[in-house]
Design an enzyme around this catalytic site. Structure first.
Site, PDB file in Angstrom:
ATOM      1  N   HIS A 153      49.100  89.625  42.057  1.00 56.24           N
ATOM      2  CA  HIS A 153      49.915  88.595  42.716  1.00 56.24           C
ATOM      3  C   HIS A 153      50.680  89.131  43.932  1.00 56.24           C
ATOM      4  O   HIS A 153      50.740  88.478  44.970  1.00 56.24           O
ATOM      5  CB  HIS A 153      50.894  87.998  41.694  1.00 56.24           C
ATOM      6  CG  HIS A 153      51.332  86.603  41.990  1.00 56.24           C
ATOM      7  ND1 HIS A 153      51.604  85.688  41.014  1.00 56.24           N
ATOM      8  CD2 HIS A 153      51.564  85.964  43.161  1.00 56.24           C
ATOM      9  CE1 HIS A 153      51.966  84.543  41.568  1.00 56.24           C
ATOM     10  NE2 HIS A 153      51.952  84.686  42.868  1.00 56.24           N
ATOM     11  N   TYR A 164      53.460  81.191  36.737  1.00 62.27           N
ATOM     12  CA  TYR A 164      53.662  79.758  37.041  1.00 62.27           C
ATOM     13  C   TYR A 164      53.973  78.896  35.818  1.00 62.27           C
ATOM     14  O   TYR A 164      54.489  77.787  35.973  1.00 62.27           O
ATOM     15  CB  TYR A 164      52.429  79.142  37.729  1.00 62.27           C
ATOM     16  CG  TYR A 164      52.072  79.677  39.090  1.00 62.27           C
ATOM     17  CD1 TYR A 164      52.939  80.495  39.807  1.00 62.27           C
ATOM     18  CD2 TYR A 164      50.855  79.330  39.680  1.00 62.27           C
ATOM     19  CE1 TYR A 164      52.588  80.985  41.059  1.00 62.27           C
ATOM     20  CE2 TYR A 164      50.503  79.805  40.937  1.00 62.27           C
ATOM     21  CZ  TYR A 164      51.369  80.637  41.610  1.00 62.27           C
ATOM     22  OH  TYR A 164      51.005  81.108  42.851  1.00 62.27           O
ATOM     23  N   LYS A 182      46.636  85.125  38.156  1.00 61.56           N
ATOM     24  CA  LYS A 182      47.204  86.300  38.835  1.00 61.56           C
ATOM     25  C   LYS A 182      48.066  87.133  37.896  1.00 61.56           C
ATOM     26  O   LYS A 182      48.783  86.593  37.053  1.00 61.56           O
ATOM     27  CB  LYS A 182      48.058  85.855  40.028  1.00 61.56           C
ATOM     28  CG  LYS A 182      47.395  84.803  40.906  1.00 61.56           C
ATOM     29  CD  LYS A 182      48.176  84.513  42.179  1.00 61.56           C
ATOM     30  CE  LYS A 182      47.652  83.284  42.877  1.00 61.56           C
ATOM     31  NZ  LYS A 182      48.173  82.007  42.326  1.00 61.56           N
ATOM     32  N   ASP A 198      44.171  76.981  40.937  1.00 63.15           N
ATOM     33  CA  ASP A 198      44.919  78.212  41.159  1.00 63.15           C
ATOM     34  C   ASP A 198      46.143  78.244  40.249  1.00 63.15           C
ATOM     35  O   ASP A 198      47.048  77.425  40.391  1.00 63.15           O
ATOM     36  CB  ASP A 198      45.365  78.266  42.632  1.00 63.15           C
ATOM     37  CG  ASP A 198      46.071  79.570  42.965  1.00 63.15           C
ATOM     38  OD1 ASP A 198      45.374  80.594  43.075  1.00 63.15           O
ATOM     39  OD2 ASP A 198      47.306  79.578  43.089  1.00 63.15           O
TER      40      ASP A 198
HETATM   41  N1  LIG Z   1      49.814  83.937  45.958  1.00 60.15           N
HETATM   42  C1  LIG Z   1      51.059  83.567  46.172  1.00 60.15           C
HETATM   43  O1  LIG Z   1      51.966  84.388  46.294  1.00 60.15           O
HETATM   44  C2  LIG Z   1      51.368  82.101  46.298  1.00 60.15           C
HETATM   45  C3  LIG Z   1      52.589  81.686  46.846  1.00 60.15           C
HETATM   46  C4  LIG Z   1      52.837  80.317  46.972  1.00 60.15           C
HETATM   47  C5  LIG Z   1      51.890  79.403  46.575  1.00 60.15           C
HETATM   48  N2  LIG Z   1      50.710  79.811  46.016  1.00 60.15           N
HETATM   49  C6  LIG Z   1      49.677  78.850  45.545  1.00 60.15           C
HETATM   50  O2  LIG Z   1      49.376  77.960  46.599  1.00 60.15           O
HETATM   51  C7  LIG Z   1      49.575  76.614  46.152  1.00 60.15           C
HETATM   52  C8  LIG Z   1      49.930  75.723  47.324  1.00 60.15           C
HETATM   53  O3  LIG Z   1      51.139  76.115  47.951  1.00 60.15           O
HETATM   54  P1  LIG Z   1      52.516  75.342  47.762  1.00 60.15           P
HETATM   55  O4  LIG Z   1      52.464  74.586  46.481  1.00 60.15           O
HETATM   56  O5  LIG Z   1      53.577  76.340  47.972  1.00 60.15           O
HETATM   57  O6  LIG Z   1      52.595  74.343  48.985  1.00 60.15           O
HETATM   58  P2  LIG Z   1      51.654  73.299  49.738  1.00 60.15           P
HETATM   59  O7  LIG Z   1      50.388  73.098  49.027  1.00 60.15           O
HETATM   60  O8  LIG Z   1      51.643  73.711  51.162  1.00 60.15           O
HETATM   61  O9  LIG Z   1      52.557  71.980  49.664  1.00 60.15           O
HETATM   62  C9  LIG Z   1      52.801  71.305  48.463  1.00 60.15           C
HETATM   63  C10 LIG Z   1      53.761  70.156  48.755  1.00 60.15           C
HETATM   64  O10 LIG Z   1      53.178  69.249  49.693  1.00 60.15           O
HETATM   65  C11 LIG Z   1      53.101  67.939  49.117  1.00 60.15           C
HETATM   66  N3  LIG Z   1      51.824  67.359  49.564  1.00 60.15           N
HETATM   67  C12 LIG Z   1      50.576  67.702  49.171  1.00 60.15           C
HETATM   68  N4  LIG Z   1      49.642  66.985  49.827  1.00 60.15           N
HETATM   69  C13 LIG Z   1      50.323  66.163  50.659  1.00 60.15           C
HETATM   70  C14 LIG Z   1      49.912  65.185  51.592  1.00 60.15           C
HETATM   71  N5  LIG Z   1      48.617  64.902  51.790  1.00 60.15           N
HETATM   72  N6  LIG Z   1      50.893  64.512  52.274  1.00 60.15           N
HETATM   73  C15 LIG Z   1      52.194  64.789  52.057  1.00 60.15           C
HETATM   74  N7  LIG Z   1      52.638  65.719  51.215  1.00 60.15           N
HETATM   75  C16 LIG Z   1      51.709  66.407  50.497  1.00 60.15           C
HETATM   76  C17 LIG Z   1      53.174  68.139  47.625  1.00 60.15           C
HETATM   77  O11 LIG Z   1      53.748  67.016  46.994  1.00 60.15           O
HETATM   78  P3  LIG Z   1      52.939  66.097  45.916  1.00 60.15           P
HETATM   79  O12 LIG Z   1      52.529  66.969  44.776  1.00 60.15           O
HETATM   80  O13 LIG Z   1      53.967  65.081  45.527  1.00 60.15           O
HETATM   81  O14 LIG Z   1      51.773  65.495  46.651  1.00 60.15           O
HETATM   82  C18 LIG Z   1      54.107  69.345  47.524  1.00 60.15           C
HETATM   83  O15 LIG Z   1      55.460  68.942  47.623  1.00 60.15           O
HETATM   84  C19 LIG Z   1      50.657  76.760  45.077  1.00 60.15           C
HETATM   85  O16 LIG Z   1      50.765  75.611  44.263  1.00 60.15           O
HETATM   86  C20 LIG Z   1      50.164  77.996  44.359  1.00 60.15           C
HETATM   87  O17 LIG Z   1      49.078  77.664  43.512  1.00 60.15           O
HETATM   88  C21 LIG Z   1      50.435  81.151  45.901  1.00 60.15           C
END
Ligand SMILES: NC(=O)c1ccc[n+]([C@@H]2O[C@H](COP(=O)([O-])OP(=O)(O)OC[C@H]3O[C@@H](n4cnc5c(N)ncnc54)[C@H](OP(=O)(O)O)[C@@H]3O)[C@@H](O)[C@H]2O)c1
Ligand SMILES: *[C@@H]1O[C@H](CO)[C@@H](O)[C@H](O)[C@H]1NC(C)=O
Ligand SMILES: *[C@@H]1O[C@H](CO)[C@@H](O)[C@H](O)[C@H]1NC(C)=O
Ligand SMILES: CC(=O)N[C@H]1CO[C@H](CO)[C@@H](O)[C@@H]1O
Ligand SMILES: CC(=O)N[C@H]1CO[C@H](CO)[C@@H](O)[C@@H]1O
Length: 321
Positions: free
Chosen positions: A119, A56, A86, A51
């Site tokens: 997006h 980004y 996006k 994604d």
């Molecule tokens: N469409 C939209 O508007 C939108 C908005 C926000 C996000 N997104 C997409 O969704 C993706 C995921 O969301 P997000 O990055 O906001 O948050 P997330 O995936 O909920 O959390 C990521 C965080 O959790 C940590 N983590 C991952 N696996 C873990 C585990 N097993 N144990 C402990 N910590 C863990 C990661 O650190 P490490 O990397 O150090 O493991 C990072 O700090 C984004 O990267 C993006 O691609 C889309």
């Protein structure tokens, strides 16, 4: 390293999408070469769905990783990976969408994306850089014209599926009113602390798959919260089941019928996050999770202003603030 197979779901476009995609949004980003190498590791571990988004800054390293994985023989064909990108808000205008997708494809060095999403249901004035904007820069969003151009991207074969992100029920209803091609996906915030029950029900009825972003509550990211990873109920279940809290949180989303976009740039956690398909939560455990208090993490209040198209969070989120 052992390669895991992630199950796929079938989109209304006929496209097959692996149920877990690796997120690539974070701040600060690793240098491009390092990020490309992290993403190659992810392909090695078993990720086949990635994604990204124009905003980004990860399209280029992702494209590089796909090309390296092909050279290394980790994948044999481009079509073994599912790539989502996006459209950014400044390009949310009928005539700017095809050029924006072409720029994305250039950065990815690919001929098509598997999924192209709007997006946000937001249009920003052209020339606005990144997140440096005020309420004055938010201009009315043209659902019909924007979606028509997304459909053109699909017809040209530049996007195998098209969809939206951060759309509520009202906006989806308006979009569907004149759509020839329905959106395949609505990517929204969803986690054990923000269940999105009504929206998921609506999307299911319309054949739109819901993808969950920030499934771990963006733990330790500056836009995130500890509400998922430090939730005592999830900790209790994780301990009893000998799973990690992240695995419990991700498994719960999967059992609700949503796909998952989770970000980790750490090999051990990347591996752990894929390991959710050969066990299940009990009814009792699911019931406990459904009683966790609900609150949206990411309100995006910066799109709301007195003179703009969205005057309140209710208007932005279609009554589900
Ligand atoms: N469409 C939209 O508007 C939108 C908005 C926000 C996000 N997104 C997409 O969704 C993706 C995921 O969301 P997000 O990055 O906001 O948050 P997330 O995936 O909920 O959390 C990521 C965080 O959790 C940590 N983590 C991952 N696996 C873990 C585990 N097993 N144990 C402990 N910590 C863990 C990661 O650190 P490490 O990397 O150090 O493991 C990072 O700090 C984004 O990267 C993006 O691609 C889309
Ligand atoms: C759908 O198209 C009709 C006819 O052009 C128009 O009157 C209506 O406003 C459109 N709906 C939306 C939500 O754009
Ligand atoms: C708990 O899980 C770990 C990692 O998956 C495994 O190595 C260990 O054997 C498990 N312990 C029990 C008691 O099942
Ligand atoms: C997991 C899931 O919700 N899959 C659905 C995605 O949407 C298509 C089209 O409506 C359904 O057939 C899938 O069951
Ligand atoms: C992304 C997110 O986290 N949203 C909800 C899920 O849990 C968070 C904490 O991570 C809650 O504050 C939010 O309600």
């Amino acid at each position: 390293m052992e390669t895991k197979r992630v199950p796929e779901l079938v989109l209304n476009s006929g496209g097959k999408m692996p149920i877990i995609g690796l997120g690539t949004a974070t701040h600060p980003l690793p240098p491009p070469e390092e990020l490309a190498s992290i993403l190659v590791d992810a392909i090695h571990i078993g990720y086949r769905h990635f994604d990204t988004a124009a905003i980004y800054g990860t399209e280029q390293p992702l494209g590089q990783a796909v090309s390296q994985a092909l050279n290394l023989g980790l994948i044999k064909n481009r079509d073994e990976v599912f790539i989502t990108s996006k459209l950014w808000n400044t390009d949310a205008h009928h005539d700017l969408i095809l050029p924006a997708l072409k720029t994305t494809l250039q950065k990815l060095k690919l001929e098509y994306v598997d999924l192209y999403l709007i997006h946000w249901p937001v249009r920003l004035k052209q020339g606005v850089e990144g997140f440096k904007f005020t309420g004055e820069d938010v201009v009315p969003f043209d659902i019909k014209g924007t979606w028509e151009a997304m459909e053109d991207c699909y017809r040209l074969g530049l996007a195998k599926s098209i969809g939206v992100s951060n759309f509520g029920i009202k906006k989806l209803t308006l979009l569907l009113e004149n759509a020839t091609i329905p959106p395949a996906v609505n990517q929204v915030e969803m986690n054990t602390s923000w269940h999105q029950g009504k929206l998921r029900e609506f999307c299911k009825e319309k054949g739109i798959n819901v993808s969950a972003w920030s499934p771990l509550g963006a733990y330790q990211v500056f836009w995130g919260s500890p509400a998922v990873m430090e939730n005592p109920i999830l900790h209790e279940i994780a301990e009893a089941r000998n799973k990690s809290v992240a695995q419990i949180a991700l498994r719960w989303i999967y059992e609700q019928g949503a796909s998952i976009i989770v970000k980790s740039f750490n090999k051990e956690r990347m591996t752990q996050n894929l390991d959710i398909f050969d066990w299940e939560l009990s009814k009792e455990e699911s019931d406990k999770i459904s009683k966790i208090p609900q609150q949206r993490l990411y309100k995006a209040e910066f799109y709301v202003s007195e003179n703009g198209p969205y005057k309140s969070l209710e208007e932005l989120w279609d009554g589900d603030p």
